[in-house]
Design an enzyme around this catalytic site. Sequence first.
Site, PDB file in Angstrom:
ATOM      1  CE  LYS A 150      -1.779   2.143   3.562  1.00 32.29           C
ATOM      2  NZ  LYS A 150      -2.598   2.503   4.697  1.00 32.29           N
ATOM      3  CG  ASP A 168      -7.393   3.336   1.855  1.00 32.55           C
ATOM      4  OD1 ASP A 168      -8.351   3.016   1.084  1.00 32.55           O
ATOM      5  OD2 ASP A 168      -7.206   4.863   2.162  1.00 32.55           O
TER       6      ASP A 168
END
Length: 289
Positions: A150, A168
């Site tokens: 991420k 996320d």
Amino acid sequence: MAESKIRKAAAAKPVAKSVAVKPRKPESHLAMVRRARKINRALAELYPYAHPELDFDNPFQLLVATVLSAQTTDLRVNQTTPALFAAYPTPAAMAAANPVELEELIRPTGFFRNKAKSLIGLSLALRDEFGGEVPGRLEQLVTLPGVGRKTANVVLGNAFGVPGITVDTHFGRLARRFGWTAEEDPVAVEAAVAEIFPKSEWTMLSHRVVFHGRRICHARKPACGACPIAPLCPSYGEGETDPEKAAKLLKYEMGGQPGQRLRPPAGYPGTPAAPGALSATAATATGEG
């Protein structure tokens, strides 16, 4: 769809009105892909100004800010990083930081001991293994302490222009609500969504979906009745469907409130966040900001 109702909603608080949503029939994979791409186009009109909501001036600052953003809001990070980067402007400076002093500077972001350990570790790696520069390849970024896919995709997409999907909590939640995937694991979500959209769309798709999750399609109570893409959403009705009640749930610029950036980019329609205390609209340190 120029000057459409969706585009107008980006500039001001949406006007409450009823949303007509037809009952959905079983959907083929091709139909899902077509609907997904319609959602992306609609989000592009709703959020033409979508951007990363962390303040940064270079790849190192973005990397550090993204590590700090875990389990807190971007606003709190933005209020913390000016003093942090004044004290430690380079990887070499942060690598040599006194851990206790660094912890104190980042304490407001929560989990400050673990984050300080990661920041010193990644700074040491940047100094010793990458010549003091943030690498521009995924396989190199994920070797840094505290940096997963991420964080790596955030840095690649926004500091290097390399397309990436940032999964996320908001992105994962909306990908499931939109019916793009049933996966829970972020890596599996990333892989599933990557098959739906062209690579050129990945970075901006991430911004648009996260913007929508923060402003309208909230975790606990989505503002379904004020959502311009409700007709495309198979999860319509999970949240508040009454238009007037839903309009009161809108956050940040969609609700006429400050955004999360202290230094928003040109063209951003909202007002900058206050550099001091957190705004009343900012979520607590839950990662849902």
